[in-house]
Design a protein around this motif. Structure first.
Motif, short mmCIF file in Angstrom:
data_model
loop_
_atom_site.label_atom_id
_atom_site.label_comp_id
_atom_site.label_asym_id
_atom_site.label_seq_id
_atom_site.Cartn_x
_atom_site.Cartn_y
_atom_site.Cartn_z
N PHE A 117 8.70 4.48 2.72
CA PHE A 117 7.77 5.21 1.51
C PHE A 117 6.20 5.67 2.75
CE2 PHE A 117 3.62 3.66 -0.50
CZ PHE A 117 3.77 5.00 -0.88
N ILE A 175 -2.25 3.98 3.03
CA ILE A 175 -1.57 4.31 3.37
C ILE A 175 -1.83 6.30 3.77
CG2 ILE A 175 -0.91 5.40 1.16
CD1 ILE A 175 1.83 4.31 3.95
N ILE A 217 5.17 10.34 -6.10
CA ILE A 217 4.36 9.81 -6.11
C ILE A 217 2.88 9.66 -5.89
CG2 ILE A 217 3.11 8.47 -3.85
CD1 ILE A 217 6.18 9.33 -2.08
N LYS A 218 2.67 10.71 -5.82
CA LYS A 218 1.39 11.07 -6.16
C LYS A 218 1.17 10.23 -8.14
CE LYS A 218 -1.26 14.94 -5.75
NZ LYS A 218 -1.32 16.36 -5.29
N PHE A 267 7.47 9.04 4.18
CA PHE A 267 7.45 10.25 4.24
C PHE A 267 5.84 10.00 3.65
CE2 PHE A 267 7.26 11.83 0.29
CZ PHE A 267 8.14 12.92 -0.18
N VAL A 268 5.14 9.28 3.40
CA VAL A 268 4.01 10.18 3.23
C VAL A 268 3.37 10.47 4.33
CG1 VAL A 268 1.37 9.28 2.55
CG2 VAL A 268 3.39 8.26 1.11
N ARG A 269 3.13 9.91 5.33
CA ARG A 269 3.13 10.31 6.77
C ARG A 269 3.48 11.69 7.06
NH1 ARG A 269 3.70 4.45 8.73
NH2 ARG A 269 1.54 4.03 8.18
N VAL A 277 4.78 1.97 -7.16
CA VAL A 277 5.20 2.75 -7.24
C VAL A 277 6.41 2.71 -7.25
CG1 VAL A 277 4.97 4.36 -6.10
CG2 VAL A 277 3.09 2.73 -6.41
N LYS A 280 2.75 -1.19 -3.59
CA LYS A 280 3.69 -0.16 -3.15
C LYS A 280 5.50 -0.85 -3.96
CE LYS A 280 5.67 -1.35 0.90
NZ LYS A 280 6.60 -1.35 2.23
N ILE A 290 1.07 6.86 -8.27
CA ILE A 290 0.06 6.20 -7.42
C ILE A 290 -1.28 6.28 -9.13
CG2 ILE A 290 -2.43 6.74 -5.85
CD1 ILE A 290 0.33 7.60 -3.81
N TRP A 326 12.37 10.23 -2.08
CA TRP A 326 11.32 10.76 -2.53
C TRP A 326 10.55 11.97 -3.13
CZ3 TRP A 326 8.98 6.25 -3.75
CH2 TRP A 326 9.43 4.42 -3.05
N THR A 327 9.38 12.25 -3.85
CA THR A 327 8.76 13.63 -3.80
C THR A 327 7.41 13.12 -3.27
OG1 THR A 327 8.98 13.63 -6.61
CG2 THR A 327 10.65 15.05 -5.08
N VAL A 328 6.72 14.35 -3.23
CA VAL A 328 5.09 14.21 -2.81
C VAL A 328 4.72 13.75 -4.89
CG1 VAL A 328 2.95 15.95 -3.06
CG2 VAL A 328 4.79 15.03 -1.30
N GLU A 386 0.99 17.45 2.16
CA GLU A 386 1.35 18.36 0.79
C GLU A 386 0.62 17.54 -0.32
OE1 GLU A 386 5.58 18.47 0.48
OE2 GLU A 386 5.33 18.96 2.82
N PHE A 387 -0.22 16.15 -0.47
CA PHE A 387 -0.85 14.99 -0.92
C PHE A 387 -2.23 15.72 -0.84
CE2 PHE A 387 2.78 12.37 0.19
CZ PHE A 387 2.53 11.79 -0.83
N LEU A 447 -3.70 0.97 -1.54
CA LEU A 447 -2.84 1.70 -0.78
C LEU A 447 -3.14 2.55 -0.43
CD1 LEU A 447 0.97 1.77 -2.17
CD2 LEU A 447 -0.96 3.70 -2.73
N PHE A 507 17.33 6.27 -3.45
CA PHE A 507 15.98 7.32 -3.98
C PHE A 507 15.73 9.19 -2.46
CE2 PHE A 507 11.92 5.15 -6.06
CZ PHE A 507 13.31 3.50 -6.06
N HIS A 509 4.23 14.10 4.96
CA HIS A 509 4.21 14.52 4.16
C HIS A 509 2.53 14.73 3.66
CE1 HIS A 509 8.63 14.44 3.31
NE2 HIS A 509 8.68 16.13 2.97
#
Lengths: 183, 188
Positions: free
Chosen positions: A6, B146, B127-128, A9-11, B177, B174, B131, B122-124, A16-17, B142, B120, A13
């Motif tokens: 997790f 993160i 997750i967005k 993945f965040v780091r 999520v 987490k 959250i 994951w896609t942006v 893109e957030f 979080l 999983f 991308h």
């Protein structure tokens, strides 16, 4: 896949957030707060520096008051209150001093006065000064003016009488010969 | 030369910009705002959860930045300094909305559950969205960890709770999520 996927993945991308930036109203509001309308500036400055403004005001008021006080004091001289009395004062003072000088020229033995008595003859102006103060406070008061003139005349009369007696005791010519002998 | 987010890594440009801001140069304030507003707005958006509150919080924070920049001693730390002011304003905003960051009863740090995330992808967007629907407390911890990359210790200090509570809340956040994504089938 690892248990930290997790975070990974965040780091990976991260960009893109991100959303686009804020709307234009944020800067517009900030700019307004940074540059408030000009007409309020003076009021705001006074508000911010009220203590300095008060101190300056007190200094100004004090300066004006001191100036007015000095002007008032200046106008309180006899010459400003009564020019004719100033003229009379000058005349009588010179006359009195002239007679006093003549009296002083006689030796103590002829004069018959010790140093204290001689001092008494000096131009003592206490009464006159009192009258002068009265006149400054009541300009145009004819009775005070008359009293001042009378004071001088009495003084002159007194000195004239003293001189007359002295001349009778010791005529001027003899006095001069004594003076020459002393030299 | 105008400052931008990219060239603010250049120390001399940053020093010059900060020095102009300290003199009250409105143009310099604008350049500073242009360089940081997008990144700081994203922090506000993540923390407050909606664009209107994010903009209001950003505006308050930047006003404080402009007012207090005279006190900034080291121009090199301007990014961290602005970010901290923004985060503090976001936290104040949450406290005004009665979001409390309380200690968890069990102060022992929970063991992290080993989850098989092989299913999983994951896609942006997933997750967005997940959250976004998290409770405020979880979402704050979080996000700070993160996205804003603060340590558990720093977060504990900001929220005035223990470090172990931060760790526990982060793991629970987490897990939440993951659950949200599974329940809503956000990832196929």
């Amino acid at each position: 896949m690892s248990e930290n996927s997790f975070e990974d993945f965040v780091r990976q991308h991260r960009q893109e957030f991100e959303a686009p930036g804020p709307g234009p109203r944020v800067w517009a509001n900030l700019e307004e707060q940074l540059n408030p309308p000009r007409k309020n500036r003076v009021i705001q400055m006074i508000g911010r520096h009220w203590l300095k403004a008060a101190a300056i005001l007190v200094l100004l008021v004090n300066s004006v008051m001191i100036y007015q006080f000095l002007q008032m004091k200046k106008s309180q001289h006899l010459i400003n209150v009564s020019p004719e009395m100033q003229e009379a004062k000058t005349y009588y003072t010179s006359q009195i001093e002239q007679r006093l000088e003549t009296i002083k020229s006689y030796p103590n033995s002829v004069l018959g006065l010790d140093s204290v008595g001689r001092k008494e003859l000096e131009l003592r102006n206490e009464t006159y000064q009192m009258l002068e103060t009265e006149l400054i406070q009541n300009p145009g008061n004819e009775r005070i003016k008359a009293a001042m003139v009378r004071y001088y005349q009495m003084k002159l009369d007194l000195l004239d009488k003293i001189l007359e007696e002295l001349r009778e005791k010791q005529p001027v010519s003899q006095k001069q010969s004594n003076y020459e002998r002393e030299i | 030369m105008q400052a931008s987010a990219n060239n603010l890594n250049n120390t001399s440009i940053t020093d010059h910009l900060v020095s102009r801001c300290k003199k009250g140069d409105t143009l310099a304030f604008r350049e500073l705002y242009n360089a940081y507003s997008a990144a700081m707005y994203n922090i506000c958006l993540r923390m407050t959860g909606n664009p209107a509150d994010a903009e209001d919080t950003l505006q308050e924070a930047f006003m404080q930045v402009f007012k207090n920049i005279e006190r900034l001693e080291n121009a090199g730390s301007v990014t961290a300094w602005i970010k901290r002011i923004v985060v503090n304003h976001c936290l104040s905003h949450l406290r005004r909305k009665k979001v409390y960051f309380e200690e968890v009863d069990n102060i022992d740090v929970e063991e992290e559950t080993v989850v098989d995330e092989s299913d999983f992808a994951w896609t942006v967007a997933a997750i967005k969205e997940a959250i976004h629907v998290l409770p405020h407390g979880y979402r704050t911890v979080l996000n700070l960890y993160i996205f804003e990359e603060y340590s558990h210790k720093e977060i504990a200090s900001m929220l005035d709770i223990s470090e172990s509570t931060v760790k526990t809340q982060y793991m629970r956040a987490k897990d939440k999520v993951r659950q949200i994504i599974k329940q809503r089938k956000l990832i196929r």
